[in-house]
Write an enzyme that holds these catalytic residues in place. Sequence first.
Site, PDB file in Angstrom:
ATOM      1  N   ARG A  37     -11.863  -1.176  36.379  1.00  0.00           N
ATOM      2  CA  ARG A  37     -12.924  -0.485  37.138  1.00  0.00           C
ATOM      3  C   ARG A  37     -12.685  -0.565  38.645  1.00  0.00           C
ATOM      4  O   ARG A  37     -13.068   0.347  39.377  1.00  0.00           O
ATOM      5  CB  ARG A  37     -14.282  -1.077  36.792  1.00  0.00           C
ATOM      6  CG  ARG A  37     -14.720  -0.640  35.412  1.00  0.00           C
ATOM      7  CD  ARG A  37     -16.055  -1.197  35.043  1.00  0.00           C
ATOM      8  NE  ARG A  37     -16.597  -0.504  33.890  1.00  0.00           N
ATOM      9  CZ  ARG A  37     -17.622  -0.936  33.180  1.00  0.00           C
ATOM     10  NH1 ARG A  37     -18.228  -2.058  33.515  1.00  0.00           N
ATOM     11  NH2 ARG A  37     -18.052  -0.245  32.151  1.00  0.00           N
ATOM     12  N   LYS A 198     -23.318   1.031  15.107  1.00  0.00           N
ATOM     13  CA  LYS A 198     -24.651   1.430  14.666  1.00  0.00           C
ATOM     14  C   LYS A 198     -24.963   2.882  14.969  1.00  0.00           C
ATOM     15  O   LYS A 198     -24.598   3.432  15.989  1.00  0.00           O
ATOM     16  CB  LYS A 198     -25.695   0.534  15.343  1.00  0.00           C
ATOM     17  CG  LYS A 198     -25.547  -0.914  14.944  1.00  0.00           C
ATOM     18  CD  LYS A 198     -26.763  -1.731  15.331  1.00  0.00           C
ATOM     19  CE  LYS A 198     -26.859  -1.911  16.835  1.00  0.00           C
ATOM     20  NZ  LYS A 198     -28.036  -2.680  17.238  1.00  0.00           N
ATOM     21  N   GLY A 348     -16.908   1.315  25.444  1.00  0.00           N
ATOM     22  CA  GLY A 348     -16.119   0.125  25.762  1.00  0.00           C
ATOM     23  C   GLY A 348     -15.136  -0.243  24.664  1.00  0.00           C
ATOM     24  O   GLY A 348     -13.951  -0.486  24.922  1.00  0.00           O
ATOM     25  N   GLY A 371     -22.391   3.714  28.516  1.00  0.00           N
ATOM     26  CA  GLY A 371     -23.729   4.301  28.417  1.00  0.00           C
ATOM     27  C   GLY A 371     -23.827   5.654  29.111  1.00  0.00           C
ATOM     28  O   GLY A 371     -24.438   6.589  28.590  1.00  0.00           O
TER      29      GLY A 371
END
Length: 392
Positions: A37, A198, A348, A371
């Site tokens: 990053r 999920k 990720g 996200g």
Amino acid sequence: MFNKKTIRDIDFRGKRVLVRVDFNVPIKEGKVKDDTRIRAALPTLNYLLDRGASLILCSHLGRPKGGPSPEFSMKPVADYLAGLMGKPVAFVGNLVGPDVTAAAQALKPGEILVLENTRFHPGETKNDPELSEQLARLADVYVNDAFGSAHRAHASTEGVAHHLPAVAGFLMEREIQYLGQAIAEPKRPFVAILGGAKISDKIGVIRNLLKIADHVLIGGGMANTFFKAQGYPVGDSLVEDEALDTARELLAMGGTRLRLPIDVVIADRFENEAESRVMPMAPVPDGWRILDIGPETAAAFRKVIASAGTVVWNGPMGVFEMPNFAQGTYSIAQAVASSGATSIIGGGDSVAAVNQSGLANKITHISTGGGASLEMLEGLVLPGVAALLDRN
Ligand code: ADP
Ligand code: MG
């Protein structure tokens, strides 16, 4: 396509520039463990420095609870950045206040100052207007290059942009261009590959992609909830009973565009050394759990991917952290890498899997934001982007 002003639109000579970066990197014993990053922000930082700006950098790091805590300090990041840039980088142990104002005012063109973790300040996540104004007073221009935080309306990502000329950095621009293009005008066939643990994390994404993609290929733990919704017992597999109704709704909505695994790899324990076998999708025996997609599924998915114009992938196909259950994920990574499609990978764990597979350089765009990339795929407007100046 990207209708926001960028750093190309501003004259930076002699300007103090507040740059919101995403330096939320893993730190262990005061050392940066993965600098992806930080490196991703360098094109923007170097561009601004080359044009005579001085830089005030801010970022959040981790999830500090209830105020400052040393393990989440930005100091190690400032030191690491100094090494990367090959020049001194000043650090001040606050986000705003007299010491920060003094340090910002002392900056000369070409110099860099790193502020302390934005989330040490209680006003950050509340998007406190007072904090936004204090941040704005430090600089002449605001640059947002923190794509990974752009889905949060916080003081340093959104509030501050209302008080200064606010533009996008190169990383922000590139992320929005690739993800936005895929959603708005994908080259077809548009194939979405969704997996991961999920269903509940990604319902909005599945729903939106079912509307616009030609094929939605489902694997990973989230497939289990679909199986159960179809009436298959899934043994000891990871499953979300509270998402069964949603799964049924998505199955009805998706029709033939939504493809589930036709075979799976099951194991008698959640361990790499577990006994395992491949079975066509059918009731999973008690005591066994699904840990990967099977070879028939991988072959069927590969065929769809091979003819794609655009591929968007979020979520591994299995428990790729265990080598014995990483086959499905690697096989799909191979297919994406060797297709002629514009390929975009976010998330990720998915990015980690592709890096592990050694195929990352064959992917068109690897997103730095988990996200934020999911919210883009969901078709949402990111508040940190909305607050920037419009092009016209
Ligand atoms: P990303 O970070 O790419 O968005 P997620 O965080 O949603 O992906 O999911 C990644 C996790 O899902 C991995 O840790 C992986 O082990 C897990 N996973 C994938 N398939 C299964 C499965 N069949 N059973 C349990 N966990 C799974
Ligand atoms: Mg994850």
